[in-house]
Every structure is written in C-alpha cells, then in structure tokens.
Design an enzyme around this catalytic site. Structure first.
Site, PDB file in Angstrom:
ATOM      1  N   ASP A  82      -6.964   4.358  -4.760  1.00  0.00           N
ATOM      2  CA  ASP A  82      -7.634   4.172  -3.468  1.00  0.00           C
ATOM      3  C   ASP A  82      -8.279   5.532  -3.176  1.00  0.00           C
ATOM      4  O   ASP A  82      -8.512   6.307  -4.127  1.00  0.00           O
ATOM      5  CB  ASP A  82      -6.617   3.747  -2.381  1.00  0.00           C
ATOM      6  N   LYS A 115       0.866  -1.183   0.000  1.00  0.00           N
ATOM      7  CA  LYS A 115       0.000   0.000   0.000  1.00  0.00           C
ATOM      8  C   LYS A 115       0.891   1.217   0.000  1.00  0.00           C
ATOM      9  O   LYS A 115       2.046   1.154   0.452  1.00  0.00           O
ATOM     10  CB  LYS A 115      -0.885   0.026   1.251  1.00  0.00           C
TER      11      LYS A 115
HETATM   12  P1  NDP Z   1     -12.982   7.718  -3.062  1.00  0.00           P
HETATM   13  O1  NDP Z   1     -11.927   8.728  -2.823  1.00  0.00           O
HETATM   14  O2  NDP Z   1     -13.483   7.498  -4.431  1.00  0.00           O
HETATM   15  O3  NDP Z   1     -14.248   8.000  -2.127  1.00  0.00           O
HETATM   16  C1  NDP Z   1     -14.112   8.048  -0.761  1.00  0.00           C
HETATM   17  C2  NDP Z   1     -15.453   8.415  -0.137  1.00  0.00           C
HETATM   18  O4  NDP Z   1     -15.362   8.275   1.282  1.00  0.00           O
HETATM   19  C3  NDP Z   1     -15.853   9.839  -0.392  1.00  0.00           C
HETATM   20  O5  NDP Z   1     -17.247   9.938  -0.370  1.00  0.00           O
HETATM   21  C4  NDP Z   1     -15.232  10.576   0.803  1.00  0.00           C
HETATM   22  O6  NDP Z   1     -15.877  11.775   1.119  1.00  0.00           O
HETATM   23  C5  NDP Z   1     -15.440   9.558   1.900  1.00  0.00           C
HETATM   24  N1  NDP Z   1     -14.373   9.654   2.908  1.00  0.00           N
HETATM   25  C6  NDP Z   1     -13.043   9.514   2.694  1.00  0.00           C
HETATM   26  N2  NDP Z   1     -12.359   9.693   3.829  1.00  0.00           N
HETATM   27  C7  NDP Z   1     -13.282   9.953   4.762  1.00  0.00           C
HETATM   28  C8  NDP Z   1     -13.209  10.242   6.143  1.00  0.00           C
HETATM   29  N3  NDP Z   1     -12.021  10.295   6.786  1.00  0.00           N
HETATM   30  N4  NDP Z   1     -14.384  10.434   6.817  1.00  0.00           N
HETATM   31  C9  NDP Z   1     -15.566  10.381   6.181  1.00  0.00           C
HETATM   32  N5  NDP Z   1     -15.690  10.124   4.872  1.00  0.00           N
HETATM   33  C10 NDP Z   1     -14.567   9.921   4.182  1.00  0.00           C
HETATM   34  O7  NDP Z   1     -12.393   6.360  -2.455  1.00  0.00           O
HETATM   35  P2  NDP Z   1     -12.837   4.851  -2.762  1.00  0.00           P
HETATM   36  O8  NDP Z   1     -14.293   4.761  -2.990  1.00  0.00           O
HETATM   37  O9  NDP Z   1     -11.913   4.320  -3.785  1.00  0.00           O
HETATM   38  O10 NDP Z   1     -12.453   4.143  -1.391  1.00  0.00           O
HETATM   39  C11 NDP Z   1     -13.387   4.001  -0.318  1.00  0.00           C
HETATM   40  C12 NDP Z   1     -12.917   2.887   0.594  1.00  0.00           C
HETATM   41  O11 NDP Z   1     -12.858   1.663  -0.144  1.00  0.00           O
HETATM   42  C13 NDP Z   1     -11.534   3.064   1.210  1.00  0.00           C
HETATM   43  O12 NDP Z   1     -11.495   2.442   2.479  1.00  0.00           O
HETATM   44  C14 NDP Z   1     -10.638   2.270   0.266  1.00  0.00           C
HETATM   45  O13 NDP Z   1      -9.454   1.846   0.908  1.00  0.00           O
HETATM   46  C15 NDP Z   1     -11.557   1.096  -0.043  1.00  0.00           C
HETATM   47  N6  NDP Z   1     -11.249   0.351  -1.258  1.00  0.00           N
HETATM   48  C16 NDP Z   1     -11.148   0.964  -2.475  1.00  0.00           C
HETATM   49  C17 NDP Z   1     -10.900   0.206  -3.604  1.00  0.00           C
HETATM   50  C18 NDP Z   1     -10.851   0.797  -4.966  1.00  0.00           C
HETATM   51  O14 NDP Z   1     -10.679   0.044  -5.916  1.00  0.00           O
HETATM   52  N7  NDP Z   1     -11.012   2.098  -5.134  1.00  0.00           N
HETATM   53  C19 NDP Z   1     -10.692  -1.259  -3.520  1.00  0.00           C
HETATM   54  C20 NDP Z   1     -10.890  -1.804  -2.200  1.00  0.00           C
HETATM   55  C21 NDP Z   1     -11.133  -1.001  -1.128  1.00  0.00           C
HETATM   56  P3  NDP Z   1     -15.202  13.187   0.677  1.00  0.00           P
HETATM   57  O15 NDP Z   1     -15.305  13.219  -0.819  1.00  0.00           O
HETATM   58  O16 NDP Z   1     -16.011  14.201   1.385  1.00  0.00           O
HETATM   59  O17 NDP Z   1     -13.776  13.127   1.147  1.00  0.00           O
HETATM   60  O1  2IT Z   2      -7.761  -1.604  -1.063  1.00  0.00           O
HETATM   61  C1  2IT Z   2      -7.686  -2.096  -2.220  1.00  0.00           C
HETATM   62  O2  2IT Z   2      -7.802  -3.296  -2.427  1.00  0.00           O
HETATM   63  C2  2IT Z   2      -7.467  -1.165  -3.333  1.00  0.00           C
HETATM   64  N1  2IT Z   2      -7.422   0.042  -3.124  1.00  0.00           N
HETATM   65  C3  2IT Z   2      -7.279  -1.696  -4.728  1.00  0.00           C
HETATM   66  C4  2IT Z   2      -5.848  -2.109  -4.949  1.00  0.00           C
HETATM   67  C5  2IT Z   2      -5.485  -2.493  -6.350  1.00  0.00           C
HETATM   68  O3  2IT Z   2      -4.293  -2.775  -6.545  1.00  0.00           O
HETATM   69  O4  2IT Z   2      -6.331  -2.515  -7.252  1.00  0.00           O
END
Ligand code: NDP
Ligand code: 2IT
Length: 395
Positions: A115, A75
C-alpha cells in the site's frame, strides 16, 4: 461486521545507519474472515494510526467481496516513514516488523501486500524474513517479485483496474476516455499505471502530483518519465521539469483540482478531495470522479459530486483491481503455476467490468439507480453478511 475479529498492535524496534535504536508502532487489523483468509495491504507512512488502519480494513472487507474471489478483509502498517531511509534501514525495519507479524499471518490465515510506502522492495524484505522464520515457502504475501512467486500485472493492476472500471462506467453513460483531459493525483503505484491505461484508452493526462506539489504538462504526461522519477530514483515530482522543460510545477499538492479536466482520478490518499475541489471541477466541466486512492473524497465532496450530476465511483469498487490481482497471485502460488501478463490482465478486466455491473445492478434493485456507491456497499455487504449468518453467530 463493524467489529474487527482481531486488532494486533506491536512494537517494531530497529537500528538506523548511525547506530541509534528507533522504535515504531506496527498494526494489523484482521477485520473479517467470513469469505476467505484475511487479505489487505500494509501501509508505511508517519500518519498511520489504529483509526486509519481500521477504516481501511473495513473498506477492504466489502472491496474483497466485490472481486468475487475468496478473500476476507484486513489492513496493517506502521508509522515508519520510508522517506530518506537507506535500503539497509528499510531492510532492517521490514525484518523487525515481520519478526512479530509472522506469527499472525499465513497463506490460509492472512495474506498482506503493499500500500502507500510499501512496494516490491519492502514486500521482498518482508517475505524473505517470513520465509526464514517459518522455514516454508508459501504465498503468505502478494506483490512479490516476479522471480519469487509474484504475479505478472500485479504492479499495474490497481491503476489498470481503475481505468477498466471507469471505462465501463463511462460507456454505460454514453462516454469514453477518447479525447478527454485527465487529472491524476499522486505519482505512486496506482497513479503511474492509471496514467498508462488512461492514455492507452485515448485520454490525455495533463497533471500529476506528489505530497509536495503538482506538475502540469499540456502535451500529456508520459507515465514512463514518472516511473523513472518515482520507482527508479525515488525522487520528487518537481524533477519532471528536468526531463520535460516545457512543463510547469506548482508547490503544494492540493491545488491540482484547479487544473481543468474532464476526468478526475484521485490516486494519492484519503480525504484528498473536498467539496471546494469538487466545485472547481464542476466549473471546469468535469464529467466524472473515479477513486483510485482509498476513500479519496470527503463525505461532503461525495455529496457535491452526486448533486452536481457527475459520475462517481467509490474506491472499494474502482480500486479493487490491486487486491483482485493479489487474489490471482494467491491462486498461482497455490497451484505452483504462473500465468502470462495477458492472462492476468484479461482476468482483471473481466473482474473490474463485473464489479461495475454488480454495483449498478444492486443500486437499481434497491431503488437507487445510478448510485454506484450505494450499489457497492449493498453488493459487498450482502455477500459477507450471508456468509457470516450461514457460518453461525458465535465462534
Ligand atoms: P505509493 O506510496 O506508491 O504512492 C502514494 C502517492 O500518494 C505518492 O505520490 C505520495 O506522495 C502521495 N501521498 C501519499 N500520502 C499523501 C498525503 N498524505 N498527502 C498527499 N499525497 C500523499 O502508494 P500507492 O500508489 O500504492 O497508493 C495510493 C492510494 O491507492 C492509497 O490510498 C492506497 O491505499 C490506494 N490503493 C493502493 C493499492 C495498491 O495496490 N498499491 C490498491 C488499492 C488502493 P509522496 O511520495 O510525496 O509521499
Ligand atoms: O487497498 C488495497 O486494496 C491494497 N492496498 C491492495 C491489497 C492487496 O492485498 O493486494
């Protein structure tokens, strides 16, 4: 396994639009390469520090093992805050970050992706700089744009995969999404496509949030409206009311778990649900909590969910769809081919259902029937531990 193979910390200097020099911290924790090249996302958020990157990297080892694809765990990220930055500032920042990161990554070494705060735009700028510096075109990053080696369905994969996993778990317990009220926190990449798939499977998504507050729409939130607000306009979720005047907005994101629901899907960030939130969910008759964000629930919240008899899926299992599709993107890049949306989506569904059954089977085999969290830890651990032992102890 709890000791990272390498943790790289570096300075990221960049110049903002006013000509000021800014400096952020960059991190890449390359945790484990026993079963494949390091693989995992990059996070841009002011809260990012070494501790957060380490827990995410550790979870990624087990998650990637569960996908059945050959990927180690890593990460990275930066305390850079993309909010309010211009496109050019984002580009300069990404280029500066890659100017250090490029020497540590590569298609057979370490393959970063997105992420929180890192989507297609950021991956594009990072990948472009990697390409310039190395004079190679290789699949050294995933989540790329479709015109330069990205995989169809990677954008949707984490949210879709979460729902495929939840659907398998629900069905195994005599339930489905059909007619269920669903609450999804967050409104980013994972949340948007979790909404799309939960709706397609027959659920109704009644609430979503961002870090400022949450919206409630009893008619069901159309993921396309959220996509316009968040992906196209990079705006706040409260502007949903401009598109759907009948909906309501509540300031403060934490209260979202007070909205009554059958299915809760935290998809924003770590520790976003505590034991008090779980008490509210139990009161409203919720039957299951499925983690989309990494480590969404605090340890006390997990205990409360299990004691309350709700279904629970840990993120390392239920959000593995994103990195699984990344693994499929790596395969396509290596083979210089691109698969159709339907092909990637079908493979994703098979992988997610396979992960559910691997976790359920491991839990049963080790005397913890129904404990998908224990099953995920055991199944992921065994695969990596076996490989580490087979490869010999020292370097
Ligand atoms: P994005 O940046 O696309 O979206 C994040 C969302 O969560 C936004 O709505 C944001 O609000 C909110 N958010 C972020 N930080 C906080 C916080 N500290 N408190 C409250 N709300 C928060 O991220 P992703 O959708 O990609 O990721 C969301 C989660 O999923 C994370 O935990 C990530 O690690 C996990 N994840 C993502 C993957 C991927 O492929 N993208 C794969 C697997 C897991 P705002 O816009 O107001 O900041
Ligand atoms: O938390 C996760 O699994 C991710 N943000 C996706 C990682 C990846 O390599 O696609």
């Amino acid at each position: 396994m709890v000791e990272p193979e390498q943790a790289i910390l570096f300075r990221i200097p960049w110049v903002d639009d006013e000509g000021n020099v800014r400096v952020n911290r960059g991190y890449r924790v390359q945790f484990n390469s026993a079963i494949g090249p390091y693989k995992g996302g990059l996070r841009f958020h002011p809260s990012v520090n070494l501790s957060i990157v380490k827990f995410l990297g550790f979870e990624q080892i087990l998650k990637n093992a569960l996908t059945t694809l050959p990927m180690g765990g890593a990460k990275g990220g930066s305390d850079f805050d993309p909010k309010g930055k211009s496109d050019r500032e984002i580009m300069r920042f990404c280029q500066s970050m890659m100017t250090e990161l490029f020497r540590h990554i590569g298609p057979d070494t370490d393959v970063p992706a997105g992420d929180i705060g890192v989507g297609a735009r950021e991956v594009g700028y990072l990948f472009g700089q990697y390409k310039r510096l190395t004079n190679t075109w290789t699949g050294a990053m995933t989540g790329k744009g479709l015109s330069f080696g990205g995989s169809l369905a990677r954008t949707e994969a984490t949210g879709f995969g979460l729902c495929y996993f939840a659907d398998a778990q629900l069905r195994d317990n005599g339930q489905t999404f059909v007619g269920k009220r669903v609450v999804i926190s967050g409104s980013g990449n994972v949340a948007i496509y979790a909404n799309q798939k939960a709706t397609e499977l027959g659920g109704k998504v009644v609430a979503m949030s961002d870090s400022s507050g949450y919206i409630v729409d009893e008619n069901g939130i159309d993921f396309r409206v959220i996509r316009v607000i968040k992906e196209d306009k990079r705006d706040r979720i409260k502007t949903y009311l401009d598109y759907v005047p009948g909906a309501s907005y509540v300031e403060g994101c934490h209260g979202i778990w007070s909205v009554p629901c059958d299915i809760a899907m935290p998809c924003a960030t770590q520790n976003e649900m505590d034991e008090h939130d779980v008490a509210l969910l139990i009161q409203s008759g919720c039957i299951g909590v499925f983690e989309g964000s990494n480590m969404s629930l605090t340890p006390k919240a997990i205990a409360a969910v299990k004691n309350g008899g709700l279904l629970y899926s840990p993120s390392k299992a239920s959000n593995a769809g994103g990195v699984a599709a990344s693994g499929l993107e790596m395969s396509q890049n290596s083979g210089r081919v691109s698969w159709t949306f339907e092909e990637v989506d079908a493979r994703l569904k098979t992988i997610m259902e396979g992960i559910y059954h691997a976790c359920a089977d491991a839990a049963e085999r080790y005397g913890m029937n129904g404990d998908i969290q224990a099953g995920a830890n055991i199944a992921g651990f065994l695969k990596v531990a076996d490989a580490m032992l087979a490869e010999g102890i020292c370097g």
